[in-house]
Scaffold this active site. Sequence first.
Site, mmCIF file in Angstrom:
data_model
loop_
_atom_site.group_PDB
_atom_site.id
_atom_site.type_symbol
_atom_site.label_atom_id
_atom_site.label_comp_id
_atom_site.label_asym_id
_atom_site.label_seq_id
_atom_site.Cartn_x
_atom_site.Cartn_y
_atom_site.Cartn_z
ATOM 1 N N ILE A 174 -1.658 -47.025 31.056
ATOM 2 C CA ILE A 174 -2.236 -47.566 29.824
ATOM 3 C C ILE A 174 -2.314 -46.484 28.735
ATOM 4 C CG2 ILE A 174 -4.182 -48.836 28.811
ATOM 5 C CD1 ILE A 174 -2.373 -50.280 31.048
ATOM 6 N N GLU A 260 4.974 -55.774 19.025
ATOM 7 C CA GLU A 260 5.057 -54.535 19.814
ATOM 8 C C GLU A 260 6.514 -54.081 19.909
ATOM 9 O OE1 GLU A 260 2.985 -54.663 23.571
ATOM 10 O OE2 GLU A 260 4.062 -52.916 24.343
ATOM 11 N N GLN A 297 35.026 -29.255 13.576
ATOM 12 C CA GLN A 297 35.329 -30.678 13.387
ATOM 13 C C GLN A 297 34.491 -31.564 14.311
ATOM 14 O OE1 GLN A 297 39.026 -32.538 14.713
ATOM 15 N NE2 GLN A 297 39.341 -33.242 12.618
ATOM 16 N N LEU A 355 24.175 -30.754 20.035
ATOM 17 C CA LEU A 355 24.584 -29.993 18.848
ATOM 18 C C LEU A 355 23.657 -28.812 18.573
ATOM 19 C CD1 LEU A 355 25.681 -32.901 16.477
ATOM 20 C CD2 LEU A 355 27.165 -31.353 17.761
ATOM 21 N N GLY A 357 22.772 -26.873 21.010
ATOM 22 C CA GLY A 357 23.026 -25.895 22.073
ATOM 23 C C GLY A 357 21.760 -25.673 22.890
ATOM 24 N N GLY A 358 21.569 -24.433 23.391
ATOM 25 C CA GLY A 358 20.432 -24.127 24.269
ATOM 26 C C GLY A 358 19.085 -24.413 23.621
#
Length: 399
Positions: A174, A260, A297, A355, A357-358
């Site tokens: 909940i 909801e 690209q 995009l 990365g780490g």
Amino acid sequence: MSVARAIEKGSAVDRDIYDEDHEAFRDVVKEFIKRYVTNEKREQWDTAGEIDRATMLAAGESGLIGLSVPEEFGGAGMLQDYRFRAVVNEEVIAAGAGSLAGAFGIQDDLAVPYLAHFGTPEQQQKWLPGMATGEILGALAMTEPGAGSDLRGAKTTAKKVDGGYLVNGAKTFISSGKTADIIVTFVKSGEGNRADAFSLVVIENGMDGFEHGKKLNKMGFHGHDTAELSFVDVFVPDGNLIGGEAGHGFVQLMRNLPLERLSIGVAAAAAADAAFGWTLEYAKSREAFGQPVSDFQNTRFRLADIATTVDVLWAYNDRAMRLYSDNKLTPEEAAKVKFWSTEREWEVLDQAVQLHGGYGYITEYPIARAFLDARVHRIYGGTNEIMREIVARAVIGRK
Ligand SMILES: Cc1cc2nc3c(=O)[nH]c(=O)nc-3n(C[C@H](O)[C@H](O)[C@H](O)COP(=O)(O)OP(=O)(O)OC[C@H]3O[C@@H](n4cnc5c(N)ncnc54)[C@H](O)[C@@H]3O)c2cc1C
């Protein structure tokens, strides 16, 4: 979102759903964020596993909650106009505070509507003014340990006794379950599992036999509490039966569930939109092989995909908001919006993490937190499988 802001963000979504009032309200929301949604606050919420009451009261004061409370009870009277709520979602999610957006949504989209739509005059007078200010926080408890999708399998009983009902059973998962003052609770008040065997009652903090179970540790939404609740011979007075007559709980849920689901669709679109902004900014500033990663690209194409998906997400959700305002958002339209939006959101956030990365995996970054938050969008509010079943019934018929 204004055209100017859209272009500034690079998504160029020319949405025509908002007017000057919404844009003026957006400024109020931004001001609130500047004051109350600091990094320190976010950490505090995540560590505590809940939003502090002072923040909710400040939100009430600024009009960020209580939007769906009727004006006569001190709210903004926007129950049938989701656009102001959408502005809150957009801005708060873009500020990296998904948990706060979640807490606001439980109050305005899940708890208030049951009282505003079906409450007796006494119930509305008792609870709605406090819900507009944040002094009273609500939650909605349908799910049980043994029954989620299959609501008719609910086993929490409400047995009629002199002057009220004795409630026994348990609820789980909940949202706002620990911090809420009142819980709109789905109970079995009759025999069998026909729709008229169920009711909604308001269970209040402090009622004898009502215990908050443990706060659950979640994958995401760390700053918003999700709890188990238990009821042992809780005496709930007749005055807390929503609508004043037993046997209407199932119908009341069916009436409010489209809202909801719309709210989840809008939150999903807002998160995808925010992810676009964060990723564009990051890709322009991060360098690899002597150039910004936004020059590759692959990055350019992925960002083009994301921008397009965000456009379509808003077009679809804006249409749903209009249908809702016109009282035409059917259960199947709401189900479509919920499952489709949350699945696009998931794809967008996954790409956006990639995009980054780490850094996309580090929860200090909003993209990582939004990714973790997003996972439950496909589960709660009715799983996406159940949403598809609702749509299939409408387009094919019942099995
Ligand atoms: C963070 C969080 C917050 C939540 N907040 C709330 C809240 O505020 N209030 C509340 O009442 N509940 C809340 N829930 C509960 C949520 O709505 C349920 O978890 C959800 O509806 C699924 O129910 P279940 O977990 O019992 O899964 P089950 O119903 O057991 O489903 C298990 C799997 O079986 C699939 N399945 C079930 N039936 C069918 C079918 N007929 N056809 C195809 N597939 C099916 C489901 O899609 C799912 O993949 C929350 C859950 C989470 C995780």
